[in-house]
Design a protein around this motif. Sequence first.
Motif, PDB file in Angstrom:
ATOM      1  N   ILE A  89       0.842  -1.200   0.000  1.00 59.97           N
ATOM      2  CA  ILE A  89       0.000   0.000   0.000  1.00 59.97           C
ATOM      3  C   ILE A  89       0.874   1.246   0.000  1.00 59.97           C
ATOM      4  O   ILE A  89       1.774   1.400   0.834  1.00 59.97           O
ATOM      5  N   LYS A  90       0.631   2.123  -0.947  1.00 58.72           N
ATOM      6  CA  LYS A  90       1.342   3.399  -1.022  1.00 58.72           C
ATOM      7  C   LYS A  90       0.627   4.406  -0.127  1.00 58.72           C
ATOM      8  O   LYS A  90      -0.549   4.705  -0.308  1.00 58.72           O
ATOM      9  N   LEU A  91       1.351   4.934   0.860  1.00 54.99           N
ATOM     10  CA  LEU A  91       0.765   5.874   1.811  1.00 54.99           C
ATOM     11  C   LEU A  91       0.979   7.301   1.317  1.00 54.99           C
ATOM     12  O   LEU A  91       2.107   7.713   1.071  1.00 54.99           O
ATOM     13  N   GLY A  92      -0.100   8.041   1.192  1.00 57.72           N
ATOM     14  CA  GLY A  92      -0.019   9.381   0.633  1.00 57.72           C
ATOM     15  C   GLY A  92       0.127  10.460   1.693  1.00 57.72           C
ATOM     16  O   GLY A  92      -0.647  10.516   2.650  1.00 57.72           O
ATOM     17  N   THR A  93       1.150  11.318   1.520  1.00 64.82           N
ATOM     18  CA  THR A  93       1.358  12.434   2.458  1.00 64.82           C
ATOM     19  C   THR A  93       1.539  13.753   1.723  1.00 64.82           C
ATOM     20  O   THR A  93       2.106  14.696   2.252  1.00 64.82           O
TER      21      THR A  93
ATOM     22  N   ASN B 161      -3.330  11.316   3.116  1.00 61.58           N
ATOM     23  CA  ASN B 161      -4.478  10.676   2.485  1.00 61.58           C
ATOM     24  C   ASN B 161      -5.019   9.593   3.417  1.00 61.58           C
ATOM     25  O   ASN B 161      -4.429   8.523   3.541  1.00 61.58           O
ATOM     26  N   ARG B 162      -6.141   9.885   4.060  1.00 58.42           N
ATOM     27  CA  ARG B 162      -6.700   8.940   5.023  1.00 58.42           C
ATOM     28  C   ARG B 162      -7.077   7.608   4.379  1.00 58.42           C
ATOM     29  O   ARG B 162      -6.930   6.547   4.996  1.00 58.42           O
ATOM     30  N   ASN B 163      -7.562   7.662   3.167  1.00 62.17           N
ATOM     31  CA  ASN B 163      -7.985   6.420   2.512  1.00 62.17           C
ATOM     32  C   ASN B 163      -6.842   5.426   2.395  1.00 62.17           C
ATOM     33  O   ASN B 163      -7.023   4.231   2.607  1.00 62.17           O
ATOM     34  N   SER B 164      -5.650   5.920   2.070  1.00 66.72           N
ATOM     35  CA  SER B 164      -4.523   5.001   1.912  1.00 66.72           C
ATOM     36  C   SER B 164      -4.118   4.398   3.257  1.00 66.72           C
ATOM     37  O   SER B 164      -3.787   3.220   3.344  1.00 66.72           O
ATOM     38  N   PHE B 165      -4.175   5.200   4.318  1.00 64.84           N
ATOM     39  CA  PHE B 165      -3.813   4.687   5.635  1.00 64.84           C
ATOM     40  C   PHE B 165      -4.884   3.739   6.183  1.00 64.84           C
ATOM     41  O   PHE B 165      -4.574   2.781   6.890  1.00 64.84           O
ATOM     42  N   GLU B 166      -6.145   4.008   5.856  1.00 68.02           N
ATOM     43  CA  GLU B 166      -7.226   3.159   6.357  1.00 68.02           C
ATOM     44  C   GLU B 166      -7.177   1.752   5.751  1.00 68.02           C
ATOM     45  O   GLU B 166      -7.721   0.807   6.327  1.00 68.02           O
ATOM     46  N   LYS B 167      -6.508   1.599   4.604  1.00 65.64           N
ATOM     47  CA  LYS B 167      -6.360   0.276   3.997  1.00 65.64           C
ATOM     48  C   LYS B 167      -5.355  -0.581   4.764  1.00 65.64           C
ATOM     49  O   LYS B 167      -5.300  -1.794   4.599  1.00 65.64           O
ATOM     50  N   GLU B 168      -4.552   0.082   5.601  1.00 67.64           N
ATOM     51  CA  GLU B 168      -3.474  -0.619   6.304  1.00 67.64           C
ATOM     52  C   GLU B 168      -3.910  -1.145   7.676  1.00 67.64           C
ATOM     53  O   GLU B 168      -3.391  -2.150   8.149  1.00 67.64           O
ATOM     54  N   ILE B 169      -4.858  -0.470   8.320  1.00 71.11           N
ATOM     55  CA  ILE B 169      -5.246  -0.869   9.674  1.00 71.11           C
ATOM     56  C   ILE B 169      -6.761  -1.052   9.750  1.00 71.11           C
ATOM     57  O   ILE B 169      -7.516  -0.394   9.033  1.00 71.11           O
ATOM     58  N   PRO B 170      -7.221  -1.937  10.645  1.00 74.20           N
ATOM     59  CA  PRO B 170      -8.665  -2.150  10.783  1.00 74.20           C
ATOM     60  C   PRO B 170      -9.310  -0.994  11.547  1.00 74.20           C
ATOM     61  O   PRO B 170      -8.750  -0.460  12.492  1.00 74.20           O
ATOM     62  N   LEU B 171     -10.517  -0.634  11.119  1.00 78.02           N
ATOM     63  CA  LEU B 171     -11.282   0.415  11.786  1.00 78.02           C
ATOM     64  C   LEU B 171     -12.566  -0.186  12.338  1.00 78.02           C
ATOM     65  O   LEU B 171     -13.290  -0.882  11.627  1.00 78.02           O
ATOM     66  N   ASN B 172     -12.842   0.078  13.608  1.00 81.63           N
ATOM     67  CA  ASN B 172     -14.114  -0.327  14.179  1.00 81.63           C
ATOM     68  C   ASN B 172     -15.186   0.682  13.776  1.00 81.63           C
ATOM     69  O   ASN B 172     -14.884   1.796  13.332  1.00 81.63           O
TER      70      ASN B 172
END
Length: 287
Positions: free
Chosen positions: A67-71, A122-133
Amino acid sequence: MKFNRSVIETMRGRQSVRTYDGKSLSDADVNTIVDFINAEANLIGPFGGKGKIDFIQVDKNVTDKGIKLGTYGFIKNPVGYLIGTAKNEKYALVEYAYIFHRLVLLVTELGMGTCWMGGTFNRNSFEKEIPLNEGEFIPCVTPLGYPKEKQRVFDKALRFVVKADNKKPWEKLFYDATFNSPLLKENAAEWETPIEMVRLGPSASNKQPWRLVLAEDRQTCHFYIEHTPNYSSSLGYDMQLLDMGIAMCQFELACEELNLDGSWLVEDPNLAELNEHTEYIVSWKRG
């Protein structure tokens, strides 16, 4: 959580780092981060809530999941990130930042660089990396890495743009008994250093929204936020609540180092507020 040297000096010296040398974190430093995250006591906030922080290592800003993390181009050569999740609620956000900043200061002591990021990733890229409740989101992240020695031109230019070194003076932030009387340093007595650590703390766009009122009996310090109208409204949450958690962390750790025992409580003193943008958050009481 134990610091090996003066956390006050760490707070005085910490600056945001945006350019890293690209070298992998040492095994010892990785273990320190993981040990912090795995110790439940480190993740309990001042109001009893439990936070969640993840540590992600990256290679050329790509995770091991590909996953490419966008900053948005502000961060160069990070080798990891600290990421956490919280509910979009007032005290949940304050606690999240309080917990997160304790780890930020710990890694700073170890020689790593960090940079609080609330709106420039970019929140979308980071949200792909960790689980969200359900009901959770990522309020902020920080890159990690060892600072690059020749980073200074780039970072200094950004610090100038965001006015990071232009901290407000005491009389604009701190008050004596009421909002009608600015607090003078010489009248702060034993509270001077903890209050100064609040002033030196990082905040979004260096707005420094914290306003402290030291009670007349010098046993309690009340924390207020002066909201910047419409700030971060496009993000869907009040980013300045994170600044209050940072301020609480800085204040409490300074008190601990100086053996000024106390605790947090939510007990509004019902003072006449500074203006319509000012809101009571919490108080620190001695004893």
